[in-house]
Design an enzyme around this catalytic site. Sequence first.
Site, mmCIF file in Angstrom:
data_model
loop_
_atom_site.group_PDB
_atom_site.id
_atom_site.type_symbol
_atom_site.label_atom_id
_atom_site.label_comp_id
_atom_site.label_asym_id
_atom_site.label_seq_id
_atom_site.Cartn_x
_atom_site.Cartn_y
_atom_site.Cartn_z
ATOM 1 N N GLY A 59 12.961 -10.319 -1.574
ATOM 2 C CA GLY A 59 14.171 -10.322 -0.882
ATOM 3 C C GLY A 59 14.495 -9.374 0.087
ATOM 4 C CE LYS A 82 4.268 -8.836 -4.705
ATOM 5 N NZ LYS A 82 5.271 -9.884 -4.854
ATOM 6 C CG ASP A 86 2.751 -11.947 -3.522
ATOM 7 O OD1 ASP A 86 2.510 -11.178 -2.331
ATOM 8 O OD2 ASP A 86 3.431 -11.653 -4.401
ATOM 9 N N GLY A 88 9.043 -5.562 -5.421
ATOM 10 C CA GLY A 88 10.449 -5.202 -4.732
ATOM 11 C C GLY A 88 11.051 -4.227 -5.010
ATOM 12 C CB ILE A 130 10.696 -3.241 -10.132
ATOM 13 C CG1 ILE A 130 11.571 -4.295 -10.630
ATOM 14 C CG2 ILE A 130 10.429 -2.420 -11.509
ATOM 15 C CD1 ILE A 130 10.660 -5.420 -11.432
ATOM 16 C CD GLU A 172 8.562 1.627 -6.143
ATOM 17 O OE1 GLU A 172 8.393 3.233 -6.267
ATOM 18 O OE2 GLU A 172 8.029 1.156 -6.723
ATOM 19 C CB VAL A 178 4.037 -3.431 -6.702
ATOM 20 C CG1 VAL A 178 4.084 -4.165 -8.154
ATOM 21 C CG2 VAL A 178 2.836 -3.452 -6.072
ATOM 22 N N GLY A 210 14.157 -16.538 1.520
ATOM 23 C CA GLY A 210 13.324 -15.280 2.174
ATOM 24 C C GLY A 210 12.550 -14.732 1.074
HETATM 25 N N1 HSE Z 1 6.674 -13.322 -1.718
HETATM 26 C C1 HSE Z 1 6.956 -12.463 -2.538
HETATM 27 C C2 HSE Z 1 7.457 -12.811 -4.134
HETATM 28 C C3 HSE Z 1 7.646 -11.558 -2.033
HETATM 29 O O1 HSE Z 1 7.882 -14.103 -3.875
HETATM 30 O O2 HSE Z 1 7.599 -12.201 -5.005
HETATM 31 C C4 HSE Z 1 7.848 -9.946 -2.459
HETATM 32 O O3 HSE Z 1 6.523 -9.512 -2.491
#
Ligand code: HSE
Length: 436
Positions: free
Chosen positions: A304, A207, A203, A136, A138, A131, A134, A189
Site C-alpha cells: 500500500g 522477496k 512477487d 512493505g 515491516i 526496505e 520486502v 493499490g
Molecule cells: N503486490 C505486493 C503485495 C505489493 O501485494 O504484497 C508489495 O510488495
Amino acid sequence: MKTKTIKVGLLGFGTIGSGVVKILAQSAETIRKRLGASIEIVKIADLDIKTDRGVTVARGVLTKDANEALCHPDIDVVIELIGGYEPARTFILKAIENGKHVVTANKALLAKHGDEIFAALEKKRLSIGFEGSVAGAIPIIRSIRESFVANQFTAIEGIVNGTANYILSKMTDGNCDFKKALREAQAKGYAEADPTFDIEGIDSAHKIAILTRLAYGARIDYEDIHVEGISKITPEEVQCAKDFGYRIKLLAISKFDGQSLDVRVHPAMIPESHPMANINGVLNAVRVCDNFMVENILVGHGAGSLPTGSAVVGDVVEVARNILSGARNRVPSQSFQIANVKPIPLKDISEIDAEYFLHFRVLDNPGVLSRISGVLGNHSISIASVIQRGRDQNGKGVPLIMMTHTAREKNIQDALSEIDRLDCVCEKTVLLRVER
Ligand code: HSE
C-alpha cells in the site's frame, strides 16, 4: 543557522511514489527534528504528469524526463519507484554512475539484477536502501542487516504478499470469492501492475530471494526457486483446512542447513495455533529463526501507498544520515561484505522433506482406502491421519483426506502419479505442504 537540505529525485509517481511525496510533505517537521536536516524533492519523473495524485507539487518539479533527476547536479539520492526490470535497471545504473545514492522498492529488479546493481554501488561506495521491497512497512531488511548481525539464520519464512494474503483471508472468512477479493486488493493499490505476480507467487519469490541473500550471504538465481501460486486453491480446500484446524497461507520459505538452501514459495497449511495463522488481510509477517532464538516474528502492513511509502522515506533518511556524517559503506548493502556473498546450492523441490495434506477424490467402494495407503506405504510414506467425507451421490466420488508424517517430496510425487492412475481415483489429487 540555515538547515541543511538533502535533495532527492523521484522516479515513478504511482501508488508508492505519491505516498512518499505525501509523507515527506506531511512529516517534514518531524523528519527535520530527527535528522537535523530537510529532505527536498527536486524532481519527480513520470510518463504521466497529468493525473492528480492528491498531493501538491511545486512548479517545475514534475517532468517526463528521468534524466532531469538522474543528471541533476544537486540531487544526492535517487528514489526509484517505477518497478519492473526496465527502464528501472538502466536508470538505477545511471544514477550510480552519476554518484547518486539509491532508494528503491523494486523487488523484481533486485532479485534478478541484484549482483550487477550491488557491484556498481560498491565500486562507487554508494548506499542503497530497499526496505520497501520486502513486506512493505515491516523493517525486516534493517533487522537482518543491522540488528541480527551476530546470528546464524536457519530459516526465514513469511507471508510476504499482501494481495495473496488478502484473497486467502477473504476466502477463509467465507464472504468473498477469489475474483472479487482480487478486484478489491487491486482497487486498494496492493496488487502489482500485473497481479499474476501476486497470485502466482512470483512477487513472493522475488522477496524471498532478497531475504535469502541478506540472511545467508547467498547468491541465488531467483528463477531456480520452486514457485506455486494460489490460483488453484478452491473454497473446498480452504474449508477442508479449517475443518482440520489449519489455515492456508501463501508462504515464502528459505531454510539453510549449513550446506544447501531450501527456498520455495507455495500455499501451505499451517496449524491455527501457529503465530502466522491469524495474519490476515494485507498484513504480512516474517519469521526469522537463528542459532540464538527459536524465532522472532515481525508483523505489519505489507503493501500500500503509505506503508511502503513510509519504508521508502525511512531509507531516504538513513541515506541522508550517511551523507551528513560522511559515512560511506557503513552498512554493507547485502548485509555481508561483498566478497562474502557466495553462491550456495539450492535443493530441488524433490529433495525436501515435509508433511503433506493429500486431498483425493475417490470412488466410495470397498478396498479403495487400502489400495491408496498401499501405494503410499510402498513409497515409504507414513499416514498420520485419514478422513473420508459423505457418500457418493452422483458417481463423482467422495473426498478422502490424508495427512502424512514427514516424507520426502520425491516419494510423494512418485506415489501420487501412481495413485492418480488408479481406476478408483476420479480427479487429480490436491497436495498441500504442511508447515509448523
Ligand atoms: N503486490 C505486493 C503485495 C505489493 O501485494 O504484497 C508489495 O510488495
